[in-house]
Write an enzyme that holds these catalytic residues in place. Structure first.
Site, mmCIF file in Angstrom:
data_model
loop_
_atom_site.group_PDB
_atom_site.id
_atom_site.type_symbol
_atom_site.label_atom_id
_atom_site.label_comp_id
_atom_site.label_asym_id
_atom_site.label_seq_id
_atom_site.Cartn_x
_atom_site.Cartn_y
_atom_site.Cartn_z
ATOM 1 N N GLN A 1 -6.420 -0.908 5.551
ATOM 2 C CA GLN A 1 -7.076 -1.505 6.721
ATOM 3 C C GLN A 1 -8.485 -1.990 6.397
ATOM 4 O O GLN A 1 -9.096 -2.711 7.195
ATOM 5 C CB GLN A 1 -7.162 -0.492 7.877
ATOM 6 C CG GLN A 1 -5.825 -0.070 8.459
ATOM 7 C CD GLN A 1 -5.120 -1.193 9.214
ATOM 8 O OE1 GLN A 1 -5.734 -2.145 9.681
ATOM 9 N NE2 GLN A 1 -3.802 -1.098 9.330
ATOM 10 N N HIS B 1 -0.616 -7.960 3.338
ATOM 11 C CA HIS B 1 -0.262 -8.442 4.688
ATOM 12 C C HIS B 1 -1.194 -7.925 5.770
ATOM 13 O O HIS B 1 -1.067 -8.315 6.938
ATOM 14 C CB HIS B 1 1.209 -8.156 5.014
ATOM 15 C CG HIS B 1 1.548 -6.738 5.354
ATOM 16 N ND1 HIS B 1 1.629 -6.297 6.638
ATOM 17 C CD2 HIS B 1 1.844 -5.681 4.572
ATOM 18 C CE1 HIS B 1 1.990 -5.012 6.643
ATOM 19 N NE2 HIS B 1 2.111 -4.619 5.394
ATOM 20 N N SER C 1 -3.194 -3.680 0.578
ATOM 21 C CA SER C 1 -1.962 -4.327 1.019
ATOM 22 C C SER C 1 -2.277 -5.745 1.517
ATOM 23 O O SER C 1 -3.109 -5.923 2.405
ATOM 24 C CB SER C 1 -1.338 -3.527 2.167
ATOM 25 O OG SER C 1 -0.239 -4.223 2.703
ATOM 26 N N ASN D 1 -5.732 3.386 10.548
ATOM 27 C CA ASN D 1 -4.898 2.327 11.102
ATOM 28 C C ASN D 1 -4.612 2.512 12.591
ATOM 29 O O ASN D 1 -4.114 1.610 13.237
ATOM 30 C CB ASN D 1 -3.582 2.237 10.334
ATOM 31 C CG ASN D 1 -2.902 3.573 10.201
ATOM 32 O OD1 ASN D 1 -3.457 4.504 9.614
ATOM 33 N ND2 ASN D 1 -1.723 3.686 10.767
ATOM 34 N N ALA E 1 0.817 -1.214 0.000
ATOM 35 C CA ALA E 1 0.000 0.000 0.000
ATOM 36 C C ALA E 1 0.853 1.267 0.000
ATOM 37 O O ALA E 1 0.435 2.293 -0.526
ATOM 38 C CB ALA E 1 -0.952 0.004 1.201
ATOM 39 N N THR E 2 2.049 1.214 0.577
ATOM 40 C CA THR E 2 2.917 2.401 0.543
ATOM 41 C C THR E 2 3.179 2.806 -0.903
ATOM 42 O O THR E 2 3.026 3.973 -1.286
ATOM 43 C CB THR E 2 4.252 2.118 1.261
ATOM 44 O OG1 THR E 2 3.974 1.855 2.637
ATOM 45 C CG2 THR E 2 5.202 3.296 1.158
ATOM 46 N N THR F 1 9.496 -6.934 -12.416
ATOM 47 C CA THR F 1 9.060 -8.328 -12.506
ATOM 48 C C THR F 1 8.050 -8.634 -11.409
ATOM 49 O O THR F 1 8.278 -8.299 -10.245
ATOM 50 C CB THR F 1 10.291 -9.248 -12.379
ATOM 51 O OG1 THR F 1 11.193 -8.908 -13.426
ATOM 52 C CG2 THR F 1 9.902 -10.709 -12.486
ATOM 53 N N CYS G 1 4.684 2.251 11.864
ATOM 54 C CA CYS G 1 5.579 3.064 11.038
ATOM 55 C C CYS G 1 6.132 4.237 11.815
ATOM 56 O O CYS G 1 7.212 4.722 11.556
ATOM 57 C CB CYS G 1 4.834 3.592 9.833
ATOM 58 S SG CYS G 1 3.402 2.612 9.437
#
Ligand SMILES: *Cc1c(COP(=O)(O)O)cnc(C)c1O
Length: 384
Positions: free
Chosen positions: A184, A206, A204, A156, A75-76, A245, A331
């Protein structure tokens, strides 16, 4: 039986990989290792087929079309592509303004700051005590010179759900593209890219029990033509929007994890909300000076963010070795500054420095919640 320690209550930071996602990934980490961009042999074809199958699945899970899915490292990166790419793409058309919210993730606020350095007119809209956007202030900032509005679906730190349909409609009225950071929200809220006024959506893996290092940006291909400028240049993968890739195994794992999260979403949200409410009820009834941060109802089912009057959260964490949780976002928790989200909702600095974020998740049990409540109550009492 006593729960295994430390009890993991930091599911906003990351979630464990679902074993079913790992199983789907396994062949692509071993024999099917091909490059999805290799068109001259079966190794490449197999990889390409796996990626396209995953793309279809992710699109279906989020109500998007396959051509609208652009894979990224998370997501970043998706947020950076959405903000920087959109602003640069629209500058030539006289749109120089970018509007976002004070409670956004650093991966939105920092690119917004970088855009201000490039000469864009960046406006950061405030939120109320409950964490919800000040919709009148937002309306006042969005005009026909606006390139992009970016507002997260779910926060978040305090779990607050922004009214993204309403914000998107305001952006639409002025021809601004609307981006939402759904890191989120994906797998936790009912999101339909086709049916909502969304032009760009960041996801994202994860955060919904998929692997780390992969995500996507949904980019609207229907009705309005939304086309950010790429920020990574190279082989022209992903329709030229994101060169590099593709990590086939991660993409396959993300698709499987999202399917599972979406199918289990409603039952899991009910279960987690009950556990979360039990935790809050115990903290509020057994301790004085407990403040819930963020709107009481309009929040993620598994989120709790609480300030404990007169207690330093860093010291509280040290007194809670049996709990794996944090004071705010992973973060920024390495920094000593209080959370920008808690300051944005108007919390005085001492209370902003007195708060813990509880993030429940799939592994969280009733026994763990009782044990966590016992530990927090005891630690707060002893520190006071
Ligand atoms: C975790 C998170 C991100 C960053 O996602 P990564 O995939 O880890 O880069 C961005 N926004 C929000 C709201 C998040 O919770």
């Amino acid at each position: 039986m006593a729960p295994r320690l430390p009890i993991y209550l930091d599911h906003h930071a990351t979630t464990p990989l679902d074993p079913r996602a790992l199983e789907a990934m396994d062949p692509y980490l071993k024999q099917d290792f091909g490059n999805a961009a290799s068109t001259s042999h079966v190794y490449g074809w197999r990889a390409a087929r796996a990626v396209e199958g995953a793309r279809e699945s992710i699109a279906a899970s989020l109500g998007a079309e396959t051509r609208e899915v652009v894979f990224t490292s998370g997501a970043t990166e998706a947020n950076n592509l959405a903000l920087i790419g959109s602003a640069r793409a629209r500058r030539a058309h006289g749109r120089r303004r970018v509007v976002t919210l004070a409670t956004e993730h650093p991966s939105v606020l920092d690119p917004a700051r970088a855009l201000a350095d490039e000469g864009f007119d960046v406006r950061v809209v405030g939120v109320g005590r409950d964490g919800l956007v000040d919709i009148r202030a937002l309306r006042a900032e969005v005009d026909d010179g606006c390139a992009l509005v970016s507002a997260m679906a779910a926060n978040n730190e305090i779990g607050v759900l922004q009214p993204i349909d309403e914000i998107g409609a305001i952006a639409r009225e002025h021809g601004a593209w609307f981006h939402s950071d759904a890191a989120q929200a994906a797998g936790r809220l009912a999101l339909r890219f086709d049916a909502q006024p969304l032009d760009l959506l960041s996801v994202s893996a994860h955060k919904f029990y998929g692997p780390k290092g992969v995500g996507c940006l949904l980019v609207r291909a229907r009705r309005t033509r939304v086309r950010p400028q790429p920020i990574l240049h190279g082989g022209g993968h992903e329709g030229g929007l994101r060169s590099g890739t593709l990590p086939v195994a991660l993409i396959v794992g993300m698709a499987r994890a999202l399917e599972i999260a979406v199918s289990e979403r409603e039952a899991e949200n009910r279960r987690l909300a009950a556990l979360r409410d039990r935790l809050l009820a115990r903290l509020e009834s057994e301790l004085p000076g407990v403040h819930l941060n963020g709107h009481r109802e309009r929040r993620l089912a598994a989120n709790l963010n609480v300030s404990f009057e007169g207690v330093d959260a860093q010291k509280l964490l040290l007194a809670l070795p049996g709990l794996a949780l944090s004071t705010g976002s992973a973060c920024s928790s390495a920094k000593t500054a209080p959370s920008h989200v808690l300051l944005a909702i108007g919390l005085p600095e001492p209370l902003a420095r007195a708060s813990l974020r509880f993030g429940l998740g799939r592994g969280t049990t009733a026994e763990q919640v009782e044990s966590a409540a016992d530990r927090v109550v005891a630690a707060v009492r002893s520190l006071r």
